[in-house]
Design a protein around this motif. Structure first.
Motif, PDB file in Angstrom:
ATOM      1  N   ARG A  73     -44.841   6.711  74.032  1.00  0.00           N
ATOM      2  CA  ARG A  73     -45.322   6.514  75.280  1.00  0.00           C
ATOM      3  C   ARG A  73     -44.677   6.806  76.501  1.00  0.00           C
ATOM      4  NH1 ARG A  73     -45.092   0.617  76.866  1.00  0.00           N
ATOM      5  NH2 ARG A  73     -43.401   1.340  77.176  1.00  0.00           N
ATOM      6  N   ASP A  74     -43.268   6.440  76.482  1.00  0.00           N
ATOM      7  CA  ASP A  74     -42.435   6.599  77.425  1.00  0.00           C
ATOM      8  C   ASP A  74     -42.163   8.154  77.799  1.00  0.00           C
ATOM      9  OD1 ASP A  74     -42.062   3.956  77.577  1.00  0.00           O
ATOM     10  OD2 ASP A  74     -40.100   4.018  76.980  1.00  0.00           O
ATOM     11  N   VAL A  75     -42.221   8.834  76.716  1.00  0.00           N
ATOM     12  CA  VAL A  75     -41.906  10.414  76.804  1.00  0.00           C
ATOM     13  C   VAL A  75     -43.282  10.992  77.278  1.00  0.00           C
ATOM     14  CG1 VAL A  75     -41.693  12.484  75.718  1.00  0.00           C
ATOM     15  CG2 VAL A  75     -40.353  10.632  75.017  1.00  0.00           C
ATOM     16  N   LEU A  76     -44.385  10.467  76.767  1.00  0.00           N
ATOM     17  CA  LEU A  76     -45.738  11.050  77.344  1.00  0.00           C
ATOM     18  C   LEU A  76     -45.824  10.629  78.897  1.00  0.00           C
ATOM     19  CD1 LEU A  76     -48.045  10.091  74.386  1.00  0.00           C
ATOM     20  CD2 LEU A  76     -47.310  12.420  74.953  1.00  0.00           C
ATOM     21  N   VAL A  77     -45.463   9.733  79.129  1.00  0.00           N
ATOM     22  CA  VAL A  77     -45.627   8.881  80.684  1.00  0.00           C
ATOM     23  C   VAL A  77     -44.650  10.055  81.450  1.00  0.00           C
ATOM     24  CG1 VAL A  77     -44.930   7.410  82.417  1.00  0.00           C
ATOM     25  CG2 VAL A  77     -46.150   6.735  80.316  1.00  0.00           C
ATOM     26  N   ARG A  78     -43.430  10.436  81.064  1.00  0.00           N
ATOM     27  CA  ARG A  78     -42.635  11.340  81.650  1.00  0.00           C
ATOM     28  C   ARG A  78     -43.238  12.842  81.803  1.00  0.00           C
ATOM     29  NH1 ARG A  78     -37.680   9.217  78.897  1.00  0.00           N
ATOM     30  NH2 ARG A  78     -37.950  10.739  77.579  1.00  0.00           N
ATOM     31  N   ALA A  79     -43.934  13.143  80.709  1.00  0.00           N
ATOM     32  CA  ALA A  79     -44.739  14.371  80.765  1.00  0.00           C
ATOM     33  C   ALA A  79     -46.032  14.478  81.584  1.00  0.00           C
ATOM     34  CB  ALA A  79     -44.843  14.897  79.352  1.00  0.00           C
ATOM     35  N   GLY A  80     -46.390  13.145  81.896  1.00  0.00           N
ATOM     36  CA  GLY A  80     -47.665  13.315  82.515  1.00  0.00           C
ATOM     37  C   GLY A  80     -48.810  13.121  81.717  1.00  0.00           C
ATOM     38  N   LEU A  81     -48.583  12.856  80.581  1.00  0.00           N
ATOM     39  CA  LEU A  81     -49.647  12.676  79.510  1.00  0.00           C
ATOM     40  C   LEU A  81     -50.376  11.496  79.096  1.00  0.00           C
ATOM     41  CD1 LEU A  81     -48.256  15.747  77.192  1.00  0.00           C
ATOM     42  CD2 LEU A  81     -50.219  15.806  78.574  1.00  0.00           C
ATOM     43  N   GLU A  82     -49.787  10.591  79.863  1.00  0.00           N
ATOM     44  CA  GLU A  82     -50.114   9.080  79.471  1.00  0.00           C
ATOM     45  C   GLU A  82     -51.571   8.746  79.163  1.00  0.00           C
ATOM     46  OE1 GLU A  82     -49.767   8.564  83.935  1.00  0.00           O
ATOM     47  OE2 GLU A  82     -48.650   9.821  82.227  1.00  0.00           O
ATOM     48  N   LYS A  83     -52.609   9.596  80.101  1.00  0.00           N
ATOM     49  CA  LYS A  83     -53.901   9.265  80.123  1.00  0.00           C
ATOM     50  C   LYS A  83     -54.785  10.175  78.976  1.00  0.00           C
ATOM     51  CE  LYS A  83     -54.201   7.652  84.913  1.00  0.00           C
ATOM     52  NZ  LYS A  83     -54.578   8.081  86.098  1.00  0.00           N
ATOM     53  N   ASP A  84     -53.806  10.997  78.479  1.00  0.00           N
ATOM     54  CA  ASP A  84     -54.489  11.989  77.307  1.00  0.00           C
ATOM     55  C   ASP A  84     -54.518  11.474  75.983  1.00  0.00           C
ATOM     56  OD1 ASP A  84     -55.129  14.033  79.527  1.00  0.00           O
ATOM     57  OD2 ASP A  84     -53.111  14.375  79.674  1.00  0.00           O
ATOM     58  N   PHE A  85     -53.756  10.451  75.672  1.00  0.00           N
ATOM     59  CA  PHE A  85     -53.579   9.687  74.324  1.00  0.00           C
ATOM     60  C   PHE A  85     -53.943   8.431  74.634  1.00  0.00           C
ATOM     61  CE2 PHE A  85     -50.596  13.307  74.333  1.00  0.00           C
ATOM     62  CZ  PHE A  85     -50.822  13.717  72.793  1.00  0.00           C
ATOM     63  N   PRO A  86     -55.429   8.343  74.739  1.00  0.00           N
ATOM     64  CA  PRO A  86     -56.050   6.769  74.999  1.00  0.00           C
ATOM     65  C   PRO A  86     -56.040   5.977  73.477  1.00  0.00           C
ATOM     66  CG  PRO A  86     -57.770   8.301  74.918  1.00  0.00           C
ATOM     67  CD  PRO A  86     -56.433   9.046  74.983  1.00  0.00           C
ATOM     68  N   TYR A  87     -55.932   6.572  72.371  1.00  0.00           N
ATOM     69  CA  TYR A  87     -55.725   5.941  71.335  1.00  0.00           C
ATOM     70  C   TYR A  87     -54.543   5.485  70.716  1.00  0.00           C
ATOM     71  CZ  TYR A  87     -60.539   7.351  71.638  1.00  0.00           C
ATOM     72  OH  TYR A  87     -62.028   7.552  72.110  1.00  0.00           O
ATOM     73  N   LEU A  88     -53.418   5.823  71.450  1.00  0.00           N
ATOM     74  CA  LEU A  88     -51.953   5.704  70.805  1.00  0.00           C
ATOM     75  C   LEU A  88     -51.965   4.112  70.663  1.00  0.00           C
ATOM     76  CD1 LEU A  88     -49.031   6.940  70.531  1.00  0.00           C
ATOM     77  CD2 LEU A  88     -48.590   6.526  73.050  1.00  0.00           C
ATOM     78  N   ARG A  89     -51.337   3.903  69.398  1.00  0.00           N
ATOM     79  CA  ARG A  89     -51.087   2.478  69.212  1.00  0.00           C
ATOM     80  C   ARG A  89     -50.278   2.476  67.939  1.00  0.00           C
ATOM     81  NH1 ARG A  89     -54.837  -0.065  65.365  1.00  0.00           N
ATOM     82  NH2 ARG A  89     -56.116   1.506  64.455  1.00  0.00           N
ATOM     83  N   ALA A  90     -49.669   1.225  67.672  1.00  0.00           N
ATOM     84  CA  ALA A  90     -48.852   0.944  66.287  1.00  0.00           C
ATOM     85  C   ALA A  90     -49.864   0.322  65.649  1.00  0.00           C
ATOM     86  CB  ALA A  90     -47.879   0.153  66.886  1.00  0.00           C
ATOM     87  N   ASP A  91     -49.453   0.486  64.221  1.00  0.00           N
ATOM     88  CA  ASP A  91     -50.484  -0.146  63.043  1.00  0.00           C
ATOM     89  C   ASP A  91     -49.681  -0.130  61.898  1.00  0.00           C
ATOM     90  OD1 ASP A  91     -52.833  -0.880  62.017  1.00  0.00           O
ATOM     91  OD2 ASP A  91     -53.794   0.987  62.220  1.00  0.00           O
ATOM     92  N   LEU A  92     -50.369  -0.923  60.882  1.00  0.00           N
ATOM     93  CA  LEU A  92     -49.895  -1.168  59.680  1.00  0.00           C
ATOM     94  C   LEU A  92     -50.806  -0.724  58.705  1.00  0.00           C
ATOM     95  CD1 LEU A  92     -48.149  -4.468  59.616  1.00  0.00           C
ATOM     96  CD2 LEU A  92     -46.837  -2.582  59.476  1.00  0.00           C
ATOM     97  N   ASN A  93     -50.444  -0.137  57.702  1.00  0.00           N
ATOM     98  CA  ASN A  93     -51.591   0.148  56.410  1.00  0.00           C
ATOM     99  C   ASN A  93     -51.473  -1.022  55.745  1.00  0.00           C
ATOM    100  OD1 ASN A  93     -49.195   0.433  54.894  1.00  0.00           O
ATOM    101  ND2 ASN A  93     -49.392   2.503  54.341  1.00  0.00           N
ATOM    102  N   ALA A  94     -52.570  -1.045  54.434  1.00  0.00           N
ATOM    103  CA  ALA A  94     -52.452  -2.025  53.642  1.00  0.00           C
ATOM    104  C   ALA A  94     -51.373  -2.581  52.740  1.00  0.00           C
ATOM    105  CB  ALA A  94     -53.746  -1.772  52.700  1.00  0.00           C
ATOM    106  N   PHE A  95     -50.303  -1.406  52.984  1.00  0.00           N
ATOM    107  CA  PHE A  95     -49.128  -1.997  51.979  1.00  0.00           C
ATOM    108  C   PHE A  95     -48.086  -2.176  53.132  1.00  0.00           C
ATOM    109  CE2 PHE A  95     -51.466   1.351  49.840  1.00  0.00           C
ATOM    110  CZ  PHE A  95     -51.378   0.696  48.553  1.00  0.00           C
ATOM    111  N   GLY A  96     -48.177  -2.514  54.387  1.00  0.00           N
ATOM    112  CA  GLY A  96     -47.387  -3.102  55.273  1.00  0.00           C
ATOM    113  C   GLY A  96     -46.312  -2.054  55.840  1.00  0.00           C
ATOM    114  N   HIS A  97     -46.798  -0.742  55.645  1.00  0.00           N
ATOM    115  CA  HIS A  97     -45.969   0.306  56.264  1.00  0.00           C
ATOM    116  C   HIS A  97     -46.543   0.534  57.371  1.00  0.00           C
ATOM    117  CE1 HIS A  97     -45.801   1.647  51.662  1.00  0.00           C
ATOM    118  NE2 HIS A  97     -44.739   1.263  51.968  1.00  0.00           N
ATOM    119  N   GLY A  98     -45.468   0.624  58.371  1.00  0.00           N
ATOM    120  CA  GLY A  98     -45.783   1.053  59.873  1.00  0.00           C
ATOM    121  C   GLY A  98     -46.299   2.487  60.142  1.00  0.00           C
ATOM    122  N   LEU A  99     -47.320   2.451  60.839  1.00  0.00           N
ATOM    123  CA  LEU A  99     -47.915   3.845  61.439  1.00  0.00           C
ATOM    124  C   LEU A  99     -48.000   3.866  62.660  1.00  0.00           C
ATOM    125  CD1 LEU A  99     -50.781   4.006  58.380  1.00  0.00           C
ATOM    126  CD2 LEU A  99     -48.664   5.249  58.513  1.00  0.00           C
TER     127      LEU A  99
END
Length: 106
Positions: free
Chosen positions: A33-59
């Motif tokens: 997110r920080d890099v996207l903000v510096r590149a002026g792309l913060e509004k172009d990735f509206p679905y950017l988020r942290a998540d976990l799968n069913a096994f607890g692995h971060g995505l």
């Protein structure tokens, strides 16, 4: 089984906040997110988020982007590669990668 030790915790009480995968995904999402903000792309990735799968692995969920956004991201990556940035530049000269730079975030 009824005789199995639970360690004092009920499995139904599990929280993503108890998971290393969650924090790894959150920190990577924040770094991106920080890099996207510096590149002026913060509004172009509206679905950017942290998540976990069913096994607890971060995505990191990037989501769908427009073709123009994908082209701009590709150009930024090309520029980074031609300027000498490499994922494997962490041997003797130990220049930190993006992941290492943001590892200490909480």
């Amino acid at each position: 089984m009824a005789d199995e030790p639970t360690g004092g915790r009920d499995a139904a009480a599990w929280s993503p906040l108890d998971s290393e995968g969650w924090y790894a995904a959150r920190n990577a999402t924040t770094a991106l997110r920080d890099v996207l903000v510096r590149a002026g792309l913060e509004k172009d990735f509206p679905y950017l988020r942290a998540d976990l799968n069913a096994f607890g692995h971060g995505l990191v969920e990037l989501g769908r982007v427009s073709p123009d956004t994908a082209e701009r991201l590709a150009e930024l990556l090309r520029l980074a590669l031609t300027s000498g940035f490499s994922r494997d530049r962490n041997h003797d000269d130990h220049e930190p990668t993006i992941t290492e730079e943001h590892k200490g975030r909480a």
